[in-house]
Design an enzyme around this catalytic site. Structure first.
Site: not given
Ligand code: HEM
Ligand code: MG
Length: 307
Positions: A150, A222
């Site tokens: 993450d 996601h």
């Molecule tokens: C990307 C996990 C909730 C916004 C990611 C990634 C993972 C992850 C594994 C891909 C690696 C990275 O770029 O960091 C999770 C989990 C969540 C969650 C397990 C809840 C159970 C959220 C929420 C938001 C969010 C609620 C926004 C309100 C983002 C954004 C990215 C991202 C902006 C980067 C996307 C990109 O530009 O490629 N998240 N996330 N995430 N997440 Fe989450």
């Protein structure tokens, strides 16, 4: 530019305590200011173990406030600050549980965090009720408990401040719009998926976090749902989410900092099926958000005005 609270940017710390408080009914502004001042100054910290063992370990503390509470503190309010109203529709919703005070303690020594958190808690207890109290930790090489890294797409270097901080010249400059959301994972259901299917859920490979390309990237992954662009501008956040919990209940305390509160609304609409295409994020089938608040993390100068 006023100085941001430095704890926002301290990365890869191993131990975390996350606290959310709601002000008690009938508390007057003078009592609120007195209690908060004592808590922010770290009054009453005992540090018994530090004295006994001579161990020193810095504790990062980040303070943030809900819109109503910040208004009562006569702060310089950024123009977009408001309470979180929830997101989604039908069975796929992000509930709003807007609270008043958020405190994030983190560092590499849980003992030091605990002493600092307990002192703040005691200072606040006459005016506010703790409604969330979670211990979080750094999981392997910065992974969520699903096992995926993450933070891969997080901004680095100078771009972190560019993304996270309200710019100079605007009300609240040097501060940040914060969004926090406790998610409870269905970890057994996640682990029951094949690795290929888990990778489709996130949109990245599990071992080394490489983004899926072309036809291999599903619409409802996601990454597809959270990588939102508006007129070509990526809706970037500085994410500082923390895995929390134990074997009977665990999940992610999603935590992010942004210069612009609307970015959260746009990403949540895309994740929760209320943006143009109506697709929802497959993560929402494997994890459930149970809280949601917007906060303002004022600059260090604004915070010391309270203290
Ligand atoms: C990307 C996990 C909730 C916004 C990611 C990634 C993972 C992850 C594994 C891909 C690696 C990275 O770029 O960091 C999770 C989990 C969540 C969650 C397990 C809840 C159970 C959220 C929420 C938001 C969010 C609620 C926004 C309100 C983002 C954004 C990215 C991202 C902006 C980067 C996307 C990109 O530009 O490629 N998240 N996330 N995430 N997440 Fe989450
Ligand atoms: Mg991308």
């Amino acid at each position: 530019m006023p100085t941001p609270q430095p704890g926002i940017f301290a990365e890869r710390t191993h131990s975390h305590m996350l606290l959310e408080y709601q002000l008690k009914d009938g508390v007057d502004d003078a009592s609120l200011c007195r209690a908060l001042g004592a808590a922010v100054r770290g009054e009453g910290q005992t540090a018994e173990v530090t004295e006994l063992t001579g161990q020193q370990s810095p504790v990062n503390v980040v303070w943030a406030f809900g819109a109503d509470c910040w208004a009562r503190l006569d702060g310089d309010a950024p123009k977009g600050l408001r309470s979180f109203a929830g997101a989604g529709k039908g069975d796929t919703v992000a509930p709003a549980t807007q609270r008043d005070i958020f405190i994030w303690f983190h560092g590499d020594n849980h003992s030091a965090n605990f002493d600092a958190a307990l002192a703040a808690h005691r200072a606040l207890t006459a005016v506010a009720e703790p409604l969330l109290d979670k211990n979080g930790f750094f999981y392997w090489d910065s992974r969520d408990l699903s096992g995926f890294v993450d933070g891969t797409e997080n901004p680095e270097g100078d771009e972190q401040k560019e993304v996270a901080l309200i710019p100079d010249g605007e009300p609240g400059a040097g501060g940040s719009y914060v969004f926090s959301q406790q998610w409870i994972h269905k970890l057994d259901a996640m682990h029951a998926l094949s690795q290929a299917d888990q990778e489709k859920m996130i949109g990245r490979t599990k071992l080394d976090s490489v983004e899926l390309k072309g036809d291999a990237m599903p619409d409802n992954s996601h990454v597809s749902r959270s990588d939102v662009k508006v007129d070509g501008v990526g809706q970037k956040l500085y994410r500082r989410s923390v895995p929390y919990g134990g074997v009977t209940e665990s999940g992610l305390y999603f935590l992010a900092f942004s210069r612009d509160i609307e970015r959260y609304e746009r990403i949540l609409a895309s994740m929760f099926g209320t943006s143009g295409d109506g697709v929802h994020d497959r993560l929402t089938e494997m994890s459930t958000p149970v809280t949601g608040s917007y906060w303002f993390a004022p600059s260090a100068e604004e915070l010391s005005r309270i203290a």
